[in-house]
Scaffold this active site. Structure first.
Site, short mmCIF file in Angstrom:
data_model
loop_
_atom_site.label_atom_id
_atom_site.label_comp_id
_atom_site.label_asym_id
_atom_site.label_seq_id
_atom_site.Cartn_x
_atom_site.Cartn_y
_atom_site.Cartn_z
N GLY A 15 -0.76 -12.88 -4.63
CA GLY A 15 -0.24 -11.50 -4.66
C GLY A 15 0.92 -11.25 -3.71
N ASP A 177 -5.25 -1.53 9.44
CA ASP A 177 -4.31 -0.42 9.35
C ASP A 177 -3.06 -0.98 10.01
OD1 ASP A 177 -2.65 1.75 9.98
OD2 ASP A 177 -4.34 3.11 9.76
N HIS A 178 -2.07 -1.35 9.21
CA HIS A 178 -0.99 -2.15 9.79
C HIS A 178 -0.21 -1.38 10.85
CE1 HIS A 178 1.53 -0.10 6.81
NE2 HIS A 178 2.59 -0.52 7.46
N GLU A 216 9.92 8.19 5.05
CA GLU A 216 10.37 7.02 4.27
C GLU A 216 11.56 7.40 3.41
OE1 GLU A 216 7.31 4.09 3.07
OE2 GLU A 216 6.11 5.90 2.83
N HIS A 240 -2.95 5.93 8.62
CA HIS A 240 -1.96 5.73 9.67
C HIS A 240 -1.80 6.95 10.59
CE1 HIS A 240 -1.20 2.41 7.09
NE2 HIS A 240 -0.35 3.00 6.27
C1 BG6 Z 1 1.48 1.73 3.37
C2 BG6 Z 1 1.60 2.70 2.24
O1 BG6 Z 1 0.20 1.78 3.94
O2 BG6 Z 1 2.45 2.06 4.37
C3 BG6 Z 1 3.01 2.72 1.67
O3 BG6 Z 1 0.69 2.35 1.21
C4 BG6 Z 1 4.02 2.95 2.76
O4 BG6 Z 1 3.14 3.70 0.66
C5 BG6 Z 1 3.79 2.00 3.93
O5 BG6 Z 1 5.31 2.76 2.22
C6 BG6 Z 1 4.68 2.36 5.10
O6 BG6 Z 1 4.61 1.35 6.05
P1 BG6 Z 1 5.81 1.09 7.06
O7 BG6 Z 1 5.32 0.02 7.96
O8 BG6 Z 1 6.99 0.70 6.24
O9 BG6 Z 1 6.05 2.40 7.76
#
Ligand code: BG6
Length: 493
Positions: A15, A177-178, A216, A240
């Site tokens: 993926g 949760d990145h 974004e 987030h």
């Molecule tokens: C993800 C969302 O968790 O985070 C996306 O599903 C979003 O929709 C993304 O674009 C944003 O992450 P970052 O690190 O680019 O701010």
């Protein structure tokens, strides 16, 4: 550098996430020596791929990072592919045999990391099979990394949690949760707990309001199918944004270790005021982007995006006022906002301190001075700034604003490890600090569910903001009602 020892089994190995984030992150860990001889990766997915083909794909994903061909080939030689149907018990037996073989070949000490990088509908099935087909070892460690979304409301999250917990203990589960892997999010604790001037003022006596913006500039792109069933509230706020709120609001932990931090984050999340329907209507607003043409570039209406319903009422923007009912924060609004297709990509936190009780620099002392504002830049810029008042050079007592700024240099930022790299390393170290505990997930859903329910009972008038703006007018009005305005207001180019 201590070498880490583990077998990674990645469900969803073909993926997008695996290709974009996981393989490059593993490679960086390999280059830094965290992974060396004693690691192996099994990629699984439905497709029938050979090991050779899989390794080609892996090599492709790290092409930009590699300096030597031998090195890249050596790294890729640790990768194995196993076609797999997640609902078929037999396939887990095959997986088990391969795991055992690799465990012996690479001396992996029965250390397992299972990474679920695929559709959440299969999480429960996979973990059940891992247990039933005895892929969970008794001797080494067993850790499960799970990607979002974790449920779509409290109830579905609780069901999913129960399913997973039948096979893995809470301390073996690493919910990603990145945002928690981002350098500057991790820096929030340093700003607060390493600086007397801030922590001593980090409360409702000195802070007027806190603003968190996750803006974004892209639309939904290829993810319309998923996004249209999710929306900004579930996609960004539940996870987030509320994680950022909890890090800003928590009490100082007794040490900067996972359990201690988690305890405080959970307490902060428990103090979130869960709104009534009337409060939702007052304190939360939503939006959906419409078409626009800016600087000759035309953006689609959200409803025209691929895999989005033509009459969709899904929100692509949310702004809200979050209240934390505890001694430290009573009366301080945390304003949050996030949206797609906005004017600029950027994540920042603005902490606005209370104004001086009177202005000695104006004739009648009433005209308010600008407040001090501490800004934490999360991305793409990483750094801090502090807005101060100063006397204008020259005669008289006129004041002017100045901004103390520190921005990480491009070199520092580009060398700072990617979120996924850090999170995978944390998991290898058994450190769950930057992952989400079930209690946090549960509390966040409870907060979000009433907003969702209230919104689902009304049909919004969408679209209500043009692409490449900073969202609908109601977002500005939300703050104006309280006498504030969004501190970050990027101008159009
Ligand atoms: C993800 C969302 O968790 O985070 C996306 O599903 C979003 O929709 C993304 O674009 C944003 O992450 P970052 O690190 O680019 O701010």
């Amino acid at each position: 550098m201590e070498e880490k020892i583990a077998l990674f089994t990645i469900f969803g190995g073909t993926g997008d996430l695996a290709r974009r984030k996981l393989y490059p992150s593993l490679y960086r860990l390999y280059k830094k020596g965290f992974l060396n001889k004693k690691f192996a990766v099994i990629g699984t997915a439905r497709r029938e791929w050979s090991d050779e083909y899989y390794r080609e794909i892996v090599l492709d994903t790290i092409a930009d990072l590699t300096e030597s061909k031998e090195d890249a080939l050596e790294f890729a030689s640790h990768f194995y592919y196993q076609a797999h149907n997640v609902t078929d018990a037999e396939h887990y037996s095959t997986l088990k045999q391969l795991s055992k073989k690799l465990n012996d070949t690479y001396q992996l000490e029965d250390n397992h990391i299972y990474y679920l990088a695929m559709s959440p509908q299969f999480f429960g099935t996979i973990t059940e099979h891992l247990k039933d087909q005895e892929l969970i070892s008794d001797t080494g460690f067993n850790r499960l990394i799970i990607e979002k979304p974790f449920g779509h409301d409290y109830e579905s999250a609780a069901t999913l949690n129960e399913q997973i917990r039948a096979s893995f203990k809470e301390e073996q589960i690493y919910r990603i949760d990145h945002y928690l892997g981002k350098e500057m999010i991790q820096n929030i604790s340093a700003v607060r707990f390493a600086n007397t001037i801030f922590e001593s003022m980090w409360n409702n006596r000195y802070i007027d309001n806190i603003q968190i913006t996750l803006s974004e500039s892209l639309g939904v792109e290829e993810r319309g199918g998923y996004y249209d069933t999710s929306g900004a509230l579930r996609d960004m706020v539940q996870n987030h944004i509320l994680q950022v709120v909890s890090l800003l609001a928590m009490e100082p932990p007794i040490e900067l270790k996972d359990e201690a931090i988690r305890e405080e984050k959970i307490k902060a999340l428990r103090s979130l005021r869960i709104y009534s329907k009337e409060e939702v209507q007052k304190y939360f607003v939503r939006g959906q982007y419409g078409a626009s043409t800016v600087d000759g570039v035309t953006s689609l209406d959200y409803r025209e995006e691929k895999n989005v319903a033509p009459d969709s009422t899904t929100e692509t923007f949310v702004a809200g006022k979050v209240l934390i009912d505890n001694f430290r924060w009573a009366g301080v609004p945390f304003y949050i906002r996030t949206g797609k297709n906005l004017r600029q990509k950027g994540t920042q936190i603005n902490i606005q301190f209370k104004s001086m009780p009177l202005n000695l620099f104006s004739d009648d002392h009433t005209e308010a001075l600008e407040p001090n504002v501490l800004t934490i830049y999360i991305q793409p810029t990483e750094g801090f700034s502090l807005q101060l008042n100063s006397k204008k050079i020259g005669p008289g007592l006129e004041t002017e604003l100045l901004n103390l700024k520190h921005k990480n240099s491009a070199e520092t930022s580009s060398n700072s490890p990617e979120a996924y790299e850090k999170l995978i390393l944390d998991c290898l170290n058994g450190d769950a600090t930057n992952f989400t505990h079930w209690d946090e997930v549960a509390q966040s859903w409870k907060f979000v569910d009433v907003i969702r329910d209230t919104w689902d009972q009304e049909t919004p008038e969408f679209p209500n903001y043009p692409s490449k703006s900073m969202g609908p007018v109601c977002s500005d009005e939300l703050l104006e009602k309280d006498g504030f305005k969004w501190f970050w207001n990027p101008k159009s180019n």
